[in-house]
Design an enzyme around this catalytic site. Structure first.
Site, short mmCIF file in Angstrom:
data_model
loop_
_atom_site.label_atom_id
_atom_site.label_comp_id
_atom_site.label_asym_id
_atom_site.label_seq_id
_atom_site.Cartn_x
_atom_site.Cartn_y
_atom_site.Cartn_z
N GLU A 194 0.51 -1.05 0.17
CA GLU A 194 -0.14 -0.10 0.42
C GLU A 194 1.08 1.07 0.14
O GLU A 194 1.97 0.90 1.08
CB GLU A 194 -0.70 0.11 0.85
CG GLU A 194 -2.18 0.83 1.57
CD GLU A 194 -2.86 0.74 2.53
OE1 GLU A 194 -3.30 1.81 2.68
OE2 GLU A 194 -2.84 -0.13 3.17
N ASP A 205 -5.03 10.02 9.20
CA ASP A 205 -4.38 9.18 9.29
C ASP A 205 -3.56 9.55 10.93
O ASP A 205 -3.57 11.30 11.34
CB ASP A 205 -2.91 9.38 8.75
CG ASP A 205 -3.02 8.54 6.83
OD1 ASP A 205 -3.34 7.62 7.47
OD2 ASP A 205 -3.59 9.52 6.10
N TYR A 226 -11.34 -2.84 3.14
CA TYR A 226 -10.28 -2.51 3.80
C TYR A 226 -11.30 -2.67 5.12
O TYR A 226 -12.22 -1.44 5.08
CB TYR A 226 -9.83 -1.27 3.76
CG TYR A 226 -8.66 -0.98 3.73
CD1 TYR A 226 -8.40 -1.12 5.67
CD2 TYR A 226 -7.10 -0.30 3.98
CE1 TYR A 226 -8.08 -0.46 6.80
CE2 TYR A 226 -6.03 0.12 4.71
CZ TYR A 226 -6.67 -0.11 6.10
OH TYR A 226 -5.57 0.48 6.87
#
Length: 263
Positions: free
Chosen positions: A49, A60, A175
């Site tokens: 990734e 993040d 995901y």
């Protein structure tokens, strides 16, 4: 989609979960990233990734935020991300590479132009964190025509009413974000994650990779027992910052072994 499909078919046949390893493109520079990508593949990563640095990476946590800033300071651009994939493909034609990023850089590049360039470079898919299904047609439709996977995220707050829309037109894998919050945060309890994986897998008919908060080989092994793949990002980013390429690859090898041997 061939590399991703083939990889997950092989893992299923071998009775193993896959190991998805994240690295930020350009952290601390392009040459180092290329070395890390090759090192991750050699260490046992089934999918790489590759993060596209962005100034406002809302999903993040601090490790990847810092990595994005280092990458931007080094001059990394979205075109540079694609060049890294093309350079990687010169000697590695087998390991799938998925770009993880945010809509703004893709939009600024031009969705069709980005898909054309990503396909030419040898990318296999894209995770666009902040582009909801209702708004993703300008990116998704060119990707479908090019045979690239648009990989969507499901979360603990994705309820039964929302899940069908999230997984519709998803390909490659789904995901699953194991906990509310940002990357590097604590991961949900294994029993809870297991139930969520079963629910997402049933709704999508696709492999489910679990990430956000997996940091150690022990935790990777626990998740590998219930998921189709384990995603590790922040821990590898920190290992690279602290111990260079050797440190990142050493951790990746430990994570890959733990994941592959968990069942």
């Amino acid at each position: 989609m061939t590399r991703l499909s083939d990889t997950f078919a092989r893992l299923k046949s071998d009775g193993q979960a896959g190991f998805v390893a994240y690295v930020m493109a350009g952290d601390p520079d392009a040459a180092t990233t290329l070395k890390v990508m090759h090192g991750l593949a050699e260490a046992g990563a089934d999918v790489i990734e590759l993060g596209a640095p962005f100034t406002d990476p809302m999903a993040d946590g601090p490790p990847i935020q810092r990595a994005a800033l280092r990458a931007l300071d080094s001059g990394m651009t979205l075109r540079g991300v694609l060049q890294l994939i093309a350079d990687f493909r010169k000697t590695n034609a087998a390991t799938p590479v998925v770009i993880m990023g945010y809509a703004n850089p893709f939009h600024a590049f031009g969705y069709q132009a980005f898909v054309d360039a990503a396909s030419a470079a040898g990318a296999d898919g894209v995770i666009c964190v902040d582009l909801p299904p209702e708004e993703d047609a300008p990116l998704r439709e060119p990707m479908e025509r090019a045979g690239l996977s648009l990989i969507r995220l499901a979360t603990p707050t994705t309820d039964d009413d929302r899940l069908p829309q999230v997984v519709k037109n998803t390909s490659g894998f789904v995901y699953y974000v194991s906990t509310t919050g940002v990357t590097g945060a604590g991961i949900g309890q294994t029993a809870v994650v297991s139930g969520a994986v079963d629910r997402v897998r049933k709704a999508s008919g696709l492999p489910v990779a679990v990430g956000f908060g997996v940091k150690t080989p022990e935790r990777a092994a626990e998740i590998a027992k219930v998921a189709d793949a384990v995603v590790v990002g922040s821990a590898i980013v920190d290992a690279l910052a602290d111990g260079g390429v050797a440190g990142a690859v050493k951790l990746a090898k430990e994570l890959a072994q733990a994941t592959h041997n968990a069942r």
